[in-house]
Design an enzyme around this catalytic site. Structure first.
Site, short mmCIF file in Angstrom:
data_model
loop_
_atom_site.label_atom_id
_atom_site.label_comp_id
_atom_site.label_asym_id
_atom_site.label_seq_id
_atom_site.Cartn_x
_atom_site.Cartn_y
_atom_site.Cartn_z
N TRP A 19 0.82 -1.22 0.00
CA TRP A 19 0.00 0.00 0.00
C TRP A 19 0.85 1.26 0.00
O TRP A 19 1.89 1.31 0.65
CB TRP A 19 -0.88 -0.01 1.25
CG TRP A 19 -1.50 1.31 1.53
CD1 TRP A 19 -1.04 2.29 2.38
CD2 TRP A 19 -2.69 1.81 0.93
NE1 TRP A 19 -1.88 3.37 2.34
CE2 TRP A 19 -2.91 3.10 1.47
CE3 TRP A 19 -3.61 1.31 -0.01
CZ2 TRP A 19 -4.00 3.89 1.09
CZ3 TRP A 19 -4.69 2.09 -0.37
CH2 TRP A 19 -4.88 3.38 0.18
N ASP A 22 0.15 9.23 0.78
CA ASP A 22 0.82 10.53 0.57
C ASP A 22 2.32 10.49 0.25
O ASP A 22 3.07 9.75 0.88
CB ASP A 22 0.73 11.39 1.83
CG ASP A 22 -0.61 11.36 2.51
OD1 ASP A 22 -1.54 10.76 1.97
OD2 ASP A 22 -0.72 11.93 3.61
N PHE A 78 3.38 8.81 10.38
CA PHE A 78 2.48 9.48 9.45
C PHE A 78 3.26 10.50 8.60
O PHE A 78 4.46 10.65 8.71
CB PHE A 78 1.35 10.18 10.23
CG PHE A 78 0.16 9.30 10.49
CD1 PHE A 78 0.24 7.92 10.43
CD2 PHE A 78 -1.08 9.87 10.82
CE1 PHE A 78 -0.88 7.12 10.66
CE2 PHE A 78 -2.20 9.09 11.05
CZ PHE A 78 -2.11 7.71 10.98
N ARG A 152 -1.27 17.11 12.63
CA ARG A 152 -0.31 16.28 11.87
C ARG A 152 0.20 16.92 10.57
O ARG A 152 -0.23 17.97 10.17
CB ARG A 152 -0.96 14.94 11.54
CG ARG A 152 -2.25 15.05 10.73
CD ARG A 152 -2.78 13.64 10.41
NE ARG A 152 -4.04 13.67 9.71
CZ ARG A 152 -5.23 13.67 10.31
NH1 ARG A 152 -5.33 13.65 11.63
NH2 ARG A 152 -6.33 13.70 9.58
N GLU A 204 -5.51 18.60 6.04
CA GLU A 204 -4.35 17.71 6.12
C GLU A 204 -3.23 18.22 5.20
O GLU A 204 -3.48 19.03 4.30
CB GLU A 204 -4.72 16.29 5.66
CG GLU A 204 -5.81 15.62 6.50
CD GLU A 204 -6.12 14.19 6.09
OE1 GLU A 204 -6.33 13.38 6.99
OE2 GLU A 204 -6.17 13.87 4.89
C1 FRU Z 1 -3.57 12.13 4.32
C2 FRU Z 1 -3.33 11.43 5.65
C3 FRU Z 1 -2.46 12.30 6.53
C4 FRU Z 1 -1.83 11.31 7.45
C5 FRU Z 1 -1.62 10.13 6.53
C6 FRU Z 1 -1.73 8.79 7.22
O1 FRU Z 1 -3.88 11.26 3.28
O2 FRU Z 1 -4.57 11.15 6.27
O3 FRU Z 1 -3.17 13.33 7.20
O4 FRU Z 1 -0.62 11.77 7.99
O5 FRU Z 1 -2.60 10.23 5.52
O6 FRU Z 1 -1.36 7.76 6.36
#
Ligand code: FRU
Length: 497
Positions: A19, A22, A78, A152, A204
């Site tokens: 998988w 981002d 993350f 985040r 995000e």
């Molecule tokens: C965006 C997100 C971020 C987070 C990450 C987790 O797609 O939700 O906010 O850090 O993916 O995989």
């Protein structure tokens, strides 16, 4: 056809297996562009997040490297960013061998299960071998959670105007701005975003940087904010803001505030498959380009698309510019110019007067699974102009301009497998235009299972994925109620062997 033959892109980055979401930690150093990404190597759906890693010398051909960051006792890794600490402000390296410093979000799944709110904090790590291996800082986290559930995706940048490290992160419905001298201790400066722009979902993956206005020596600051859900055509998408920054506070440009009053929000891409995109750091030392890449999927269906071995790819890396037109600012995107190095054959057609449905090119001339096409349309009336890529099974992906109802569109209703998610293709994707025109330039890049359309010199972009049951074989255009012209058609066959 095997899954690889049918669905694996030719020149968009995909992980070999597992998988991906981002893009993270984008930096350039010593001839290499680095791409890290949210990665779960053990499954084709989202899970405990790692940072995968790939490198490229030209942003087109990528080599996957070993996983860079693994989850640990403090949590999953993350999204986040990386900078090259050339002056060794962090003290992690030396002037001779400057450290690469990454900041990521620790997401604590144990605390989350227990129902805690303060589950996300920011940690840093450094690399002394150009991003190949990393050491996590022993005093992590460097920014503790201030009792906010969503806290985040730190994006760091060197602010050469105010001579400070800057960092932006997403805090629910706003962006927090921080500054630092050493990349370890961070001061909260300000916040931005409450009641401004689109708020159909959580904010995000921000990015924040100054840009020269195209053709001038003035600059403005650009803020990118991804949002999920609440995108213009459903699910996740990325909006932008343009304004000024005094070293502490970001304020919207007055013309941009005006634009927001009319449009509510502006988006870097109106298709459904460009999310969480950010820009490369440490580029200015090379050629000053602003380079961007996004995740070419959508949280609505990313975990269900019909690939098994891997899931998701990145968009083409794109060059970003800031343009000013009639007193209004807009960001514009084009595929990176390096793509040109992969052109193996060019077919040009001067002026085509379109009076009937016309096949512009078919598979006896080019392999339609890897092409870069440009053309200009002229003599446009209040009519519908539909371009389609199709195969003999009747799979077709359409895009074009509806000048009757004033919108650009992509239609993937009949594009192949659409069964994996109910809303994948129920509606066409649209972006409305307000200004009228009778000419339009179009660039479209096709890579097997994706279409990236750049209208109006890249000021309106639409990116979408699709899953045909066999490769597309013809590129054609419909007949209008009135005759119109296609000029300067250039079809570039791309080759990656
Ligand atoms: C965006 C997100 C971020 C987070 C990450 C987790 O797609 O939700 O906010 O850090 O993916 O995989």
């Amino acid at each position: 056809y095997t899954e690889e033959e049918l669905y694996r892109p030719n020149f968009h980055f995909t992980p070999k297996k597992g998988w991906m979401n981002d893009p993270n930690g984008l930096f350039y150093y010593n001839g290499y562009y680095h791409l890290f990404y949210q990665h779960y190597p053990d499954s084709n759906v989202w899970g405990p997040m790692h940072w995968g890693h790939a490198i490229s010398t030209d942003l087109v051909t990528w080599t996957e490297k070993p996983i860079a960051l693994y989850p640990d006792a403090k949590g999953y890794i993350f999204s986040g960013s990386a900078v090259v600490d050339l002056k060794n402000t962090s003290g992690f390296g030396s002037l001779k061998n400057p450290p690469i410093v990454a900041m990521f979000t620790y997401h604590d799944p144990v605390k989350e299960k227990a129902g805690a709110v303060d589950i996300q904090s920011q940690g840093i790590a450094y690399s002394l071998n150009e991003g190949l291996t990393w050491t996590k800082y022993e005093a992590n986290p460097v920014i503790k959670n201030p009792n906010l559930k969503d806290f985040r995706d730190p994006k760091m940048t060197w602010d050469n105007i105010h001579k400070q490290w800057l960092m932006v992160l997403a805090a629910g419905d706003s962006i927090f701005f921080y500054a630092s001298k050493d990349l370890k201790s961070w001061e909260l400066l300000s916040d931005f975003g409450k009641n401004i722009g689109a708020h159909g979902g959580v904010w995000e993956c921000p990015d924040f940087f100054p840009m020269l206005i195209d053709g001038s020596d003035e600059y403005k600051w650009v803020l990118l904010v991804s949002i999920n859900p609440g995108g213009p055509n459903g699910g996740s998408a990325t909006q932008y803001f343009i304004g000024d920054f005094d070293g502490k506070h970001f304020t919207l440009d007055t013309s941009f505030s005006q634009d927001l009053k009319e449009k509510k929000s502006l988006w870097i891409d109106y298709g459904r498959d460009n999310y969480a995109g950010v820009t490369w750091s440490n580029i200015s030392e090379v050629d000053g380009r602003k380079l961007f890449v996004g995740w070419m999927s959508n949280w609505n269906y990313a975990q269900k698309v019909p690939t098994q071995k891997w899931r998701s790819s990145m968009t083409l890396p794109r060059e970003l510019t800031l343009v000013k037109e009639d007193g209004h600012y807009k960001v514009a995107f084009q595929p990176v110019r390096e793509l040109q190095n992969y052109v193996s054959k060019t077919i040009k057609k001067e002026t085509l007067k379109i009076t009937k449905k016309t096949v512009l090119i078919d598979k006896s001339f080019v392999d339609l699974s890897k092409i870069d096409i440009r053309f200009n349309l002229s003599n446009l009336k209040n009519d519908v102009y539909t371009f389609s890529l199709s195969n003999s099974l009747g799979n077709t992906i359409e895009f074009g301009i509806n000048k009757k109802d004033k919108f650009f569109f992509i239609d993937r209703k009949k594009s192949g497998d659409i069964s994996f998610y109910d809303d994948f293709a129920k509606q066409i994707s649209k972006v409305a235009f307000t200004k009228d025109f009778d000419k339009m330039d179009v660039r479209v890049v096709i890579d097997k299972t994706s279409i990236e359309v750049f209208y109006d010199n890249g000021k309106t972009v639409m990116t979408e994925v699709f899953f045909p049951k066999k490769p597309m074989e013809t590129f054609s255009v419909n007949k209008g109620n009135f005759d119109y012209n296609i000029e300067n058609l250039i079809i570039n066959q791309l080759n990656f062997n």
